[in-house]
Every structure is written in structure tokens, then in C-alpha cells.
Design a protein around this motif. Structure first.
Motif, PDB file in Angstrom:
ATOM      1  N   ALA A   1       0.826  -1.208   0.000  1.00 46.05           N
ATOM      2  CA  ALA A   1       0.000   0.000   0.000  1.00 46.05           C
ATOM      3  C   ALA A   1       0.857   1.253   0.000  1.00 46.05           C
ATOM      4  CB  ALA A   1      -0.929  -0.008   1.213  1.00 46.05           C
ATOM      5  N   LEU A   2       1.910   1.256   0.803  1.00 50.24           N
ATOM      6  CA  LEU A   2       2.813   2.409   0.847  1.00 50.24           C
ATOM      7  C   LEU A   2       3.496   2.630  -0.498  1.00 50.24           C
ATOM      8  CD1 LEU A   2       4.436   1.823   4.355  1.00 50.24           C
ATOM      9  CD2 LEU A   2       3.007   3.784   3.712  1.00 50.24           C
ATOM     10  N   LEU A   3       3.961   1.561  -1.118  1.00 52.23           N
ATOM     11  CA  LEU A   3       4.642   1.690  -2.406  1.00 52.23           C
ATOM     12  C   LEU A   3       3.666   2.122  -3.496  1.00 52.23           C
ATOM     13  CD1 LEU A   3       7.013  -1.414  -2.318  1.00 52.23           C
ATOM     14  CD2 LEU A   3       7.636   0.992  -2.040  1.00 52.23           C
ATOM     15  N   GLY A   4       2.436   1.631  -3.427  1.00 51.11           N
ATOM     16  CA  GLY A   4       1.450   2.063  -4.406  1.00 51.11           C
ATOM     17  C   GLY A   4       1.247   3.568  -4.380  1.00 51.11           C
ATOM     18  N   ALA A   5       1.351   4.159  -3.190  1.00 45.96           N
ATOM     19  CA  ALA A   5       1.178   5.605  -3.061  1.00 45.96           C
ATOM     20  C   ALA A   5       2.347   6.394  -3.624  1.00 45.96           C
ATOM     21  CB  ALA A   5       0.980   5.971  -1.583  1.00 45.96           C
ATOM     22  N   THR A   6       3.440   5.726  -3.977  1.00 43.78           N
ATOM     23  CA  THR A   6       4.569   6.431  -4.598  1.00 43.78           C
ATOM     24  C   THR A   6       4.446   6.504  -6.115  1.00 43.78           C
ATOM     25  OG1 THR A   6       6.000   4.461  -4.884  1.00 43.78           O
ATOM     26  CG2 THR A   6       6.093   5.602  -2.749  1.00 43.78           C
ATOM     27  N   VAL A   7       3.504   5.765  -6.694  1.00 45.29           N
ATOM     28  CA  VAL A   7       3.349   5.796  -8.155  1.00 45.29           C
ATOM     29  C   VAL A   7       1.934   6.174  -8.597  1.00 45.29           C
ATOM     30  CG1 VAL A   7       5.219   4.173  -8.642  1.00 45.29           C
ATOM     31  CG2 VAL A   7       2.930   3.297  -8.213  1.00 45.29           C
ATOM     32  N   ARG A   8       0.932   5.794  -7.798  1.00 44.39           N
ATOM     33  CA  ARG A   8      -0.457   5.974  -8.238  1.00 44.39           C
ATOM     34  C   ARG A   8      -0.840   7.434  -8.505  1.00 44.39           C
ATOM     35  NH1 ARG A   8      -2.654   3.746  -4.224  1.00 44.39           N
ATOM     36  NH2 ARG A   8      -2.282   1.662  -5.001  1.00 44.39           N
TER      37      ARG A   8
ATOM     38  N   VAL B   1       0.831  -9.960  -3.763  1.00 47.30           N
ATOM     39  CA  VAL B   1       0.723  -8.800  -2.899  1.00 47.30           C
ATOM     40  C   VAL B   1       1.348  -7.545  -3.505  1.00 47.30           C
ATOM     41  CG1 VAL B   1       2.831  -9.288  -1.591  1.00 47.30           C
ATOM     42  CG2 VAL B   1       0.963  -8.013  -0.513  1.00 47.30           C
ATOM     43  N   TYR B   2       2.419  -7.700  -4.292  1.00 51.49           N
ATOM     44  CA  TYR B   2       3.067  -6.535  -4.889  1.00 51.49           C
ATOM     45  C   TYR B   2       2.740  -6.362  -6.375  1.00 51.49           C
ATOM     46  CZ  TYR B   2       5.804  -6.523  -0.590  1.00 51.49           C
ATOM     47  OH  TYR B   2       6.177  -6.481   0.728  1.00 51.49           O
ATOM     48  N   VAL B   3       1.869  -7.193  -6.905  1.00 51.71           N
ATOM     49  CA  VAL B   3       1.564  -7.148  -8.332  1.00 51.71           C
ATOM     50  C   VAL B   3       0.953  -5.813  -8.736  1.00 51.71           C
ATOM     51  CG1 VAL B   3       0.077  -8.104 -10.125  1.00 51.71           C
ATOM     52  CG2 VAL B   3       1.384  -9.628  -8.655  1.00 51.71           C
ATOM     53  N   GLU B   4       0.036  -5.299  -7.929  1.00 51.06           N
ATOM     54  CA  GLU B   4      -0.622  -4.045  -8.287  1.00 51.06           C
ATOM     55  C   GLU B   4       0.381  -2.893  -8.342  1.00 51.06           C
ATOM     56  OE1 GLU B   4      -4.359  -1.179  -6.892  1.00 51.06           O
ATOM     57  OE2 GLU B   4      -3.905  -3.024  -5.797  1.00 51.06           O
ATOM     58  N   PHE B   5       1.278  -2.837  -7.355  1.00 55.02           N
ATOM     59  CA  PHE B   5       2.312  -1.804  -7.372  1.00 55.02           C
ATOM     60  C   PHE B   5       3.188  -1.936  -8.607  1.00 55.02           C
ATOM     61  CE2 PHE B   5       6.917  -1.347  -6.398  1.00 55.02           C
ATOM     62  CZ  PHE B   5       6.999   0.025  -6.535  1.00 55.02           C
ATOM     63  N   GLN B   6       3.641  -3.144  -8.898  1.00 50.74           N
ATOM     64  CA  GLN B   6       4.512  -3.359 -10.049  1.00 50.74           C
ATOM     65  C   GLN B   6       3.808  -2.997 -11.356  1.00 50.74           C
ATOM     66  OE1 GLN B   6       5.329  -7.465  -9.238  1.00 50.74           O
ATOM     67  NE2 GLN B   6       7.103  -7.020  -7.935  1.00 50.74           N
ATOM     68  N   ASP B   7       2.522  -3.334 -11.450  1.00 47.95           N
ATOM     69  CA  ASP B   7       1.753  -3.018 -12.657  1.00 47.95           C
ATOM     70  C   ASP B   7       1.594  -1.505 -12.819  1.00 47.95           C
ATOM     71  OD1 ASP B   7       0.057  -3.817 -14.942  1.00 47.95           O
ATOM     72  OD2 ASP B   7      -1.556  -2.944 -13.748  1.00 47.95           O
TER      73      ASP B   7
END
Length: 245
Positions: A79-86, A143-149
Motif C-alpha cells: 500500500a505504501l509503495l502504491g502511493a509512490t506511483v499511483r 501482494v506486490y503485483v498491483e504496485f509493479q503493474d
């Protein structure tokens, strides 16, 4: 952009009441408190060395209550990493809609500037955690697929904007390679933050201008692109220099 993180997602599940209730004056939701505490602990102690019990104690909740919001540490980090790209990735369509196609330099400058703001305001420089073995390994399931995508989509946007501009200047770097070069140029801000270098508005513009130079731009084109980008930011984003912590 706000320095706080508001990340969607996560799976709600039954949990016991909070051990120590949130102060009534607090405007931060429990889930966001967990994210904030985790960001601080992950970047100061290390991801592997931080336990969910420590995170719960930092927030003031029972460990079981933490599992109401997140399955475990990996889901919190995702979730934290997603907030760095989303926040950057979701602006791509708006950039394409509002920046004239005859100004590819403005589109690229704007994407880079928004991305700088996103990374500069990520809590406790969590972007540095994107290279952890658990994140890049395929062994951690979905778990990290969404961030990577989302990061791949952002890199693709850099490639699209950059290639349009590069073709005007005879730069022949392949689309995918150019996208990787451009996103890495912007992600250099993660290293700057780790080294304690202040990321203000001047440096944000310098980083964005560096992306344009990689595509062959010079002088007036960069100045014009900066003006268009600043007008866009003034209309759609909170004004103010990026902040780092």
C-alpha cells in the motif's frame, strides 16, 4: 500535494476493538495511522526488522486490530509503495487531454514534475523500499503485483511522452529503454532524500528539465514547457514546493 498518504485497497476483516482509542481530535483514520507508523518504522529500522506488534504499539492498537486492515507487513508495504506511483499514474490521462499534442515537451515536463512531487511527499522516503528482495521477487505471490503493474504503466507513459519528443530531435533510443531512463531520472529523488538533500521547487524543475534534455530539448523549449506545467499545477494541484522528511 499532501505529505500524508491516503491509500485505497486492503482487505477488511473482523478484528477486536482498538486497545487504545484514537484521540477524538485526530483527523487521521486508523488505517492511515498504521501506514504512517509503518513508513516510519520500515525506513528507520528496516522492513525485515519491524514486527506487526511494533507497528500496532506505535499506533496504539492491539495487534489483532491491525489485521482488521491489513493481512500483514507485505500488504502494508504494498500500500505504501502504491502511493509512490499511483498519484502520478492517474494524472496521465488528464495530461494527454489538456496538453496540446504539438507540445510533447510540456507533457513530459508535467509528468516528471507531478512525479517529483509524489516522491518528495511520500512519507519517510518509502520509495527506497521498492528494491527490497521481497518486492522484486516473484515468490511473494500477488501482494506486490498491483504496485509493479502501476509502475510499469507509469514507465510506459514516460516512454510515450518521451518518444514523441525525442523523434523531433533525432534521438533514436528505443521506446522502452527511453521510458526506463526517464523514470529513473525522476526516481533519483529517492537517493537525494536518503542523502538529506532538500527537494524544493527549484530542484523539482531541474529534475523535470533533465528529462527533457535526455530527449534532446534545450533552451526555450524547456522554459516553455515549464510554464505550461506550472499553469497546470496551479489549476489542478496544491501549490507549494515539494517537502521531504
Amino acid at each position: 500535494m499532501s505529505a500524508s498518504v491516503a491509500v485505497e485497497g486492503g482487505r477488511a476483516r473482523p478484528g477486536r476493538p482498538r486497545h487504545i482509542p484514537v484521540q477524538k481530535s485526530s483527523s487521521v483514520a486508523p488505517r492511515d495511522q498504521i501506514l504512517q507508523a509503518s513508513a516510519s518504522l520500515f525506513t528507520s529500522k528496516g522492513f525485515a526488522a519491524t514486527s506487526t506488534r511494533e507497528i500496532a504499539e506505535a499506533v496504539g492498537i492491539r495487534q489483532a486490530s491491525l489485521y482488521y486492515h491489513f493481512v500483514g507487513k507485505d500488504e502494508i508495504l504494498a500500500a505504501l509503495l502504491g502511493a509512490t506511483v499511483r498519484p502520478s499514474q492517474v494524472k496521465v490521462a488528464q495530461i494527454e487531454a489538456e496538453v496540446p499534442p504539438e507540445c510533447p515537451e510540456a507533457a513530459l515536463f508535467l509528468l516528471a514534475l507531478i512525479d517529483v512531487h509524489t516522491l518528495a511527499n511520500a512519507p519517510h522516503n518509502v520509495g527506497m523500499l521498492a528494491l527490497l528482495p521481497d518486492v522484486v521477487s516473484a515468490g511473494k505471490g500477488e501482494v506486490y503485483v498491483e504496485f509493479q503493474d502501476e509502475r510499469r504503466k507509469l514507465a510506459s507513459a514516460y516512454a510515450t511522452f518521451g518518444t514523441r519528443l525525442a523523434k523531433q530531435h533525432g534521438v533514436t533510443t528505443a521506446d522502452e529503454a527511453l521510458g526506463a531512463m526517464l523514470i529513473q531520472q525522476v526516481e533519483g529523488i529517492i537517493t537525494l532524500r536518503a542523502d538529506g538533500v532538500a527537494v524544493d521547487e527549484v530542484r523539482a524543475n531541474e529534475i523535470a528539465a533533465g528529462c527533457l534534455r535526455l530527449c534532446g530539448c534545450r533552451g526555450d523549449q524547456i522554459s516553455n514547457a515549464q510554464q505550461v506545467a506550472e499553469d497546470f499545477v496551479a489549476r489542478h494541484l496544491r501549490r507549494g514546493a515539494p517537502t521531504t522528511s
